[in-house]
Design a protein around this motif. Structure first.
Motif: not given
Length: 217
Positions: A1-8, A138-139
């Protein structure tokens, strides 16, 4: 399982400000605790120092006479007078000395506080600036793979994951090694890069694998 995020950049700035404030607060707390320990130590041992040191250092030389005459009448009389003086004045003298020393220490800490704060702020901003950009986690059954904006990845076996700390808009993930140095991986609580439901499910699964979860006070 995926965690996809963006930090501004704006999030980095807010995060840096919060981390800086927390570090300065912890530093001030340590300094206050250290002052208490120093005060307790001095109140306990300084009276003994005021008694012993003047009786053994060479300031009494002229009265005690030449070497070999440390127990002359003059020396014994002066020593007796000093012991009586010490007995009646030791508490006041100790409190005055401790208060003077702690006041000086506080003035020094206050004078260097802006300089220390600038160093902490500069260091935190440099560190947090590296978080700006896209992150992929990625988990897998065996490990957590963390990839930052630079593309550099780290693989963390689940048994080495120690704690997930709630920091408001972010989570801090500590490993058993990084927690000793106050270092952490940062994970956004929400993401525009993924479906909100899928992102929430992945966060829950991550939380289930972490042995300890804490929150900011």
């Amino acid at each position: 399982m995926e965690l996809r995020f963006r930090i501004s950049a704006e999030q980095c700035q807010a995060l840096a400000d919060r981390i800086t404030a927390n570090r300065i607060a912890r530093l001030e707390s340590r300094q206050a605790a250290e002052r208490i320990r120093i005060e307790a130590f001095l109140l306990r041992w300084l009276p003994l120092g005021f008694l012993v040191v003047p009786l053994v250092i060479p300031v009494w030389g002229p009265l005690a006479g030449p070497p070999g005459h440390l127990f002359s009448i003059e020396y014994l009389l002066v020593s007796l007078f000093y012991v009586v003086f010490w007995w009646f004045c030791r508490a006041a003298l100790t409190r005055f000395t401790v208060r003077l020393g702690l006041r000086f220490r506080s003035k020094v800490e206050l004078a260097i506080a802006p300089f220390v704060a600038r160093i902490i702020r500069r260091s935190v901003r440099r560190s947090v600036a590296r978080l700006e950009g896209l992150h992929r986690w990625e988990l897998s059954p065996a490990a957590l793979s963390v990839q930052g904006p630079t593309g550099k990845a780290a693989v963390i076996p689940w048994q080495k994951v120690a704690r997930l700390h709630d920091l408001g808009d972010f989570y801090q993930l500590f490993t058993r090694t990084s927690s000793r140095f106050g270092l952490a991986y940062y994970l956004a609580k929400s993401s525009a890069e993924m479906d909100a439901g899928a992102y929430g499910d992945a966060l829950r699964q991550l939380g289930e694998r972490v042995p300890e979860q804490t929150a900011a006070a």
